[in-house]
Design an enzyme around this catalytic site. Structure first.
Site, PDB file in Angstrom:
ATOM      1  N   LYS A   1      11.034   2.798   0.434  1.00 40.74           N
ATOM      2  CA  LYS A   1      11.059   4.097  -0.165  1.00 40.74           C
ATOM      3  C   LYS A   1      11.633   4.161  -1.474  1.00 40.74           C
ATOM      4  O   LYS A   1      12.162   3.447  -1.960  1.00 40.74           O
ATOM      5  CB  LYS A   1      12.315   4.658   0.843  1.00 40.74           C
ATOM      6  CG  LYS A   1      12.053   5.016   2.180  1.00 40.74           C
ATOM      7  CD  LYS A   1      10.711   5.612   2.730  1.00 40.74           C
ATOM      8  CE  LYS A   1      10.561   6.041   4.001  1.00 40.74           C
ATOM      9  NZ  LYS A   1      11.553   7.027   4.668  1.00 40.74           N
TER      10      LYS A   1
ATOM     11  N   CYS B   1      35.613  18.333  27.548  1.00 41.20           N
ATOM     12  CA  CYS B   1      35.169  19.153  26.297  1.00 41.20           C
ATOM     13  C   CYS B   1      33.640  19.698  26.200  1.00 41.20           C
ATOM     14  O   CYS B   1      32.711  19.092  26.664  1.00 41.20           O
ATOM     15  CB  CYS B   1      35.225  18.030  25.089  1.00 41.20           C
ATOM     16  SG  CYS B   1      34.662  18.751  23.649  1.00 41.20           S
TER      17      CYS B   1
ATOM     18  N   ASP C   1       2.811  10.400   2.831  1.00 37.29           N
ATOM     19  CA  ASP C   1       3.490  11.442   3.659  1.00 37.29           C
ATOM     20  C   ASP C   1       2.605  12.501   4.500  1.00 37.29           C
ATOM     21  O   ASP C   1       2.459  13.432   3.817  1.00 37.29           O
ATOM     22  CB  ASP C   1       4.364  12.094   2.709  1.00 37.29           C
ATOM     23  CG  ASP C   1       5.756  12.877   3.285  1.00 37.29           C
ATOM     24  OD1 ASP C   1       5.653  12.641   4.429  1.00 37.29           O
ATOM     25  OD2 ASP C   1       6.281  13.663   2.502  1.00 37.29           O
TER      26      ASP C   1
ATOM     27  N   TYR D   1      -5.450   2.522   7.611  1.00 34.05           N
ATOM     28  CA  TYR D   1      -4.974   1.396   7.251  1.00 34.05           C
ATOM     29  C   TYR D   1      -4.546   0.454   8.254  1.00 34.05           C
ATOM     30  O   TYR D   1      -4.080  -0.704   8.034  1.00 34.05           O
ATOM     31  CB  TYR D   1      -3.383   1.671   6.326  1.00 34.05           C
ATOM     32  CG  TYR D   1      -2.564   2.491   7.018  1.00 34.05           C
ATOM     33  CD1 TYR D   1      -1.830   2.510   8.270  1.00 34.05           C
ATOM     34  CD2 TYR D   1      -2.565   4.041   6.568  1.00 34.05           C
ATOM     35  CE1 TYR D   1      -1.303   3.123   8.995  1.00 34.05           C
ATOM     36  CE2 TYR D   1      -1.494   4.909   7.165  1.00 34.05           C
ATOM     37  CZ  TYR D   1      -0.852   4.595   8.429  1.00 34.05           C
ATOM     38  OH  TYR D   1      -0.169   5.360   8.994  1.00 34.05           O
TER      39      TYR D   1
ATOM     40  N   LYS E   1       2.512   4.467   0.784  1.00 32.44           N
ATOM     41  CA  LYS E   1       2.825   5.168   2.195  1.00 32.44           C
ATOM     42  C   LYS E   1       2.850   6.766   2.049  1.00 32.44           C
ATOM     43  O   LYS E   1       3.521   7.604   1.212  1.00 32.44           O
ATOM     44  CB  LYS E   1       4.607   5.131   2.512  1.00 32.44           C
ATOM     45  CG  LYS E   1       5.039   5.385   3.661  1.00 32.44           C
ATOM     46  CD  LYS E   1       6.445   5.277   3.794  1.00 32.44           C
ATOM     47  CE  LYS E   1       6.927   5.659   5.426  1.00 32.44           C
ATOM     48  NZ  LYS E   1       6.812   6.981   5.489  1.00 32.44           N
TER      49      LYS E   1
ATOM     50  N   CYS F   1      37.267  22.631  20.059  1.00 33.30           N
ATOM     51  CA  CYS F   1      36.966  23.245  21.687  1.00 33.30           C
ATOM     52  C   CYS F   1      38.032  23.998  21.850  1.00 33.30           C
ATOM     53  O   CYS F   1      39.155  23.884  21.507  1.00 33.30           O
ATOM     54  CB  CYS F   1      36.564  22.305  22.539  1.00 33.30           C
ATOM     55  SG  CYS F   1      37.609  21.130  23.198  1.00 33.30           S
TER      56      CYS F   1
ATOM     57  N   CYS G   1      37.078  13.131  20.036  1.00 34.61           N
ATOM     58  CA  CYS G   1      37.955  14.143  20.764  1.00 34.61           C
ATOM     59  C   CYS G   1      38.017  13.494  22.086  1.00 34.61           C
ATOM     60  O   CYS G   1      37.350  12.722  22.805  1.00 34.61           O
ATOM     61  CB  CYS G   1      36.768  15.408  21.169  1.00 34.61           C
ATOM     62  SG  CYS G   1      37.526  16.299  22.620  1.00 34.61           S
TER      63      CYS G   1
ATOM     64  N   GLU H   1       0.796  -1.201  -0.103  1.00 31.74           N
ATOM     65  CA  GLU H   1       0.096   0.058  -0.194  1.00 31.74           C
ATOM     66  C   GLU H   1       0.818   1.180   0.087  1.00 31.74           C
ATOM     67  O   GLU H   1       2.068   1.332   0.598  1.00 31.74           O
ATOM     68  CB  GLU H   1      -1.150   0.077   1.217  1.00 31.74           C
ATOM     69  CG  GLU H   1      -0.331  -0.439   2.359  1.00 31.74           C
ATOM     70  CD  GLU H   1      -1.434  -0.582   3.640  1.00 31.74           C
ATOM     71  OE1 GLU H   1      -2.302  -1.409   3.326  1.00 31.74           O
ATOM     72  OE2 GLU H   1      -1.140  -0.042   4.767  1.00 31.74           O
TER      73      GLU H   1
ATOM     74  N   CYS I   1      40.655  18.674  18.620  1.00 32.25           N
ATOM     75  CA  CYS I   1      39.133  19.213  18.711  1.00 32.25           C
ATOM     76  C   CYS I   1      39.040  20.643  18.655  1.00 32.25           C
ATOM     77  O   CYS I   1      39.897  21.480  19.034  1.00 32.25           O
ATOM     78  CB  CYS I   1      38.579  18.846  20.092  1.00 32.25           C
ATOM     79  SG  CYS I   1      36.807  19.282  20.467  1.00 32.25           S
TER      80      CYS I   1
END
Length: 710
Positions: free
Chosen positions: A328, A447, A133, A240, A131, A424, A441, A129, A422
């Site tokens: 899909k 961090c 959206d 459904y 799909k 940071c 990291c 069936e 990293c």
């Protein structure tokens, strides 16, 4: 749009003027409510009406002491509600696993055969069936009458949208006399293309932001606090699926769809029963070829095992049924420029490169960023800043870069240099362990990026789900030092009451938004055990594993103690890799939980070996009421019992046996210990059967097990 941008006159509004304006608005909105709801003769457009309500809300936010007893924000009926109540689904609203090509579909049918122990020549009927959206919805009927509607939410708890859904013409208010006493009907609420276009034209003419696609429009329309807005949007629904049923309805999914039509629901006319995988794929291609001409959006085809008894046997894994899958459609593609590659640091320290793109519309959605996954992916595709790239939305959802258009590459381009430190402030080294594709990291809890991401994970939808604590808010609280760990969230209100600069004075905040935030936090002081485990952000502990642990250990205190013991055992035996029982009893018990194993156990023990984590967990225990996860079918003979299956089973496959045991509340283990209650032996049972006898554990034949659970 901020209120001051839409209503610039508020900037100079005095208290006296506010009182007068609020009185006028209360009278005016009440008149329009009566014209619409009682006389069915609206005097103004929806946009004008919405603007009046927004103006009323904006003035009340600026002058809360002026809120009237007859304010439109307080009246019942036609006036907006304060929000949507929560509905706990009697049966979870499951998501679906995805298939992206023919092989995935073949594998799905193959898994069904193997799980059920079917021969290759036995027909497995599949219902295909489209799909839709749209927005998933669950409708409840009692004694044939419509009584409630709820959104999917997180699958376990959704929002009560009963009044809104009642305005949808596709939904009958009563069922026929043959309906069971309780019927839950599930489906998808959507908006047709012509209605979507008309809605956006109106919004554009009125200076409002347009919706990006019909799905967003449907979701936004259904979740209107003012029911009259929902009624004006001409939403539709395809039914459904079934939720709770007090009595069976048909013996197949095809029969269920026929019954839905008989009750007056709209069922997608392209649904079809297929006898072979080849038939399934033929339907998929036919639906895909006609997709553009449909009056509504679809993003694939859903396949469901037709027989209800087989669906029951297949059951579910994690939050998806084994008996269904969504195939899909190929993602839409487009070309754009990769302007810059930036680095994100996740809660576990994972370094993820992100492509920042020249924004482009793909599949109706504007895409400006796409993940590049890891260092190997960048090298494999040779992605560089300044490249023209082909992008697509995988499964029509996640943006990804497919390839580089090399003939358009600038002459000056250079390969991307993956960071060795990293981004940071600590500039800690980036480390990639041997055998792993992800670089991390090494700063760990020090961090700041990881700290922020852990808090974001903690408040995310599938964890604590705290409204008002999004990415922007978490970062702001972190930067000001107010929220550095999850524990701080639950002290935020107390600390704010003594602050020199209270939250209500911050830019973007006000009395009302602060009150709502603290109410949302208070609502999560009582939390399900599995949500807490998931919210801690332990590596490899997803929702399914968190739920498994919650069921296995029962309550937070028991789990905490067991994990601490396991961590201590692991610390004493760090080099033992293959025999958990040699590490210690608690560690072995953890490893022996079906679907856990050594890798996940080591992540758990590593978490419980870190004093900072234990401090956070202790703080949460002091501030929260952690609800014990209710085991399914707790009144069965095997609820709470630990079961081991060994040997070749005849009446069911091993996977089916495990799934059935868990559905009855049993705990399935992979090995035998003195804590095992039953060992179910099939043909050619080996060492596990002998160990059970040596330990005095009850050994059951397959027939004895079947007798016990029926």
């Amino acid at each position: 749009m901020k209120p001051e941008d839409e209503f610039p006159e508020l900037e100079s509004l005095t208290a006296e003027e506010a009182a007068t304006r609020l009185a006028d608005l209360a009278s005016e909105i009440d008149r329009h409510d009566k014209a619409y709801h009682q006389k069915d003769a609206p005097e103004i457009s929806d946009a004008e009406y919405d603007r009046l309500r927004r103006l009323n809300t904006a003035i009340e936010a600026q002058f809360p002491e002026m809120i009237r007893s007859d304010s439109p924000s307080r009246t019942i009926g036609a006036a907006p509600a304060a929000g949507f109540g929560k509905v706990t689904h009697s049966r979870p609203m499951l998501s679906l696993d995805n298939a992206f090509d023919d092989d995935d579909v073949e594998n799905f049918v193959g898994r069904v055969r193997r799980f059920l122990g079917l021969s290759e020549d036995e027909t497995v009927e599949i219902v295909a069936e489209p799909k839709i959206d749209g927005l998933s919805i669950s409708l409840r009927y009692e004694d044939g009458k419509y009584v409630q509607a709820a959104t999917r939410g997180d699958g376990a708890v959704g929002e009560n949208v009963t009044a809104n859904v009642a305005t949808i013409s596709d939904i009958p208010k009563t069922l026929g006399p043959n309906a069971p006493a309780v019927v839950e009907i599930r489906g998808e609420v959507y908006m047709r293309h012509d209605d979507f276009a008309a809605l956006n034209r109106t919004r554009e003419e009125n200076g409002q932001a347009v919706f990006a696609n019909p799905r967003n429009a449907a979701a936004g329309s259904l979740r209107q606090l003012d029911v009259s807005v929902t009624a004006s949007r001409n939403l539709k629904m395809f039914a459904y699926a079934a939720g709770e049923l007090s009595a069976p309805v048909g013996d197949s999914h095809g029969a269920w769809l026929a019954q839905l039509e008989d009750w007056g629901f709209s069922v997608n006319p392209q649904s079809a029963v297929c006898q072979t995988t080849a038939d399934v794929l033929k339907i998929y291609r036919a639906i895909g070829e006609g997709r553009a001409e449909l009056p509504y959006d679809i993003d694939g085809v859903v396949y469901k095992v037709n027989r209800h008894d087989w669906q029951e046997r297949l059951g579910m894994v994690s939050r998806a049924p084994r008996w269904a899958i969504a195939h899909k459609f190929p993602a839409e593609q487009a070309q754009t420029i990769l302007e810059k590659i930036t680095i994100q640091v996740g809660r576990t320290g994972a370094i993820t490169p992100v492509a920042n793109l020249l924004p482009i519309t793909v599949g109706g959605v504007v895409v400006g960023r796409a993940t590049l996954h890891n260092e190997d992916e960048i090298r494999r595709k040779d992605v560089r800043e300044g490249d023209t790239v082909v992008i697509q939305r995988a499964g029509d959802v996640i943006p990804q870069i497919v390839r580089v258009v090399e003939e358009k590459r600038p002459p000056s381009s250079q390969p991307f240099a993956f960071p060795t430190v990293c981004p940071c402030d600590l500039q800690t080294p980036v480390i990639r362990q041997e055998g792993e594709v992800v670089a991390r990291c090494s700063g760990e809890l020090a961090c700041p990026y990881q700290q922020v991401e852990r808090i974001r994970h903690f408040v995310s939808r599938d964890a604590f789900d705290i409204d008002g604590l999004g990415e922007k808010q978490v970062k702001a609280f972190f930067d000001r030092g107010l929220v550095r760990t999850p524990v701080d969230i639950f002290d935020l209100e107390a600390n704010d009451s003594n602050a020199l600069d209270p939250l209500k004075r911050w830019e973007g905040w006000g009395e009302k938004s602060v009150t709502k935030l603290y109410a949302a936090i208070d609502a999560r002081r009582s939390i399900a055990f599995d949500r807490l485990i998931y919210g801690l952000g332990i590596r490899q502990i997803g929702q399914a594993t968190a739920r498994l642990l919650a069921r296995q250990y029962g309550d937070l205190g028991t789990w905490h103690n067991a994990m601490a013991q396991a961590a201590a055992e692991r610390a004493d035996n760090p080099d033992e890799m293959k025999k958990p029982e040699l590490v210690g009893e608690h560690y072995a018990d953890l490893c022996n939980i079906d679907q856990i194993g050594i890798s996940v156990a080591d992540e758990l023990t590593a978490f419980f070996s870190e004093p900072h984590n234990l401090e956070i967990l202790k703080g949460l225990e002091e501030r929260l009421d952690v609800e014990t996860l209710e085991a399914p079918a707790a009144d069965t003979a095997v609820a709470g019992k630990t079961v081991v299956f060994t040997g070749t089973l005849i009446t069911m496959t091993r996977g089916e046996a495990k799934a059935k045991a868990e559905s009855l509340g049993a705990k399935v283990s992979g090995s035998v210990s003195k804590k095992t209650d039953y060992v179910v032996v099939g043909a050619d049972a080996g060492s596990k059967a002998k160990k059970a006898q040596d330990l005095g554990v009850t050994v059951l034949s397959e027939d004895e097990w079947q007798t016990m659970i029926t």
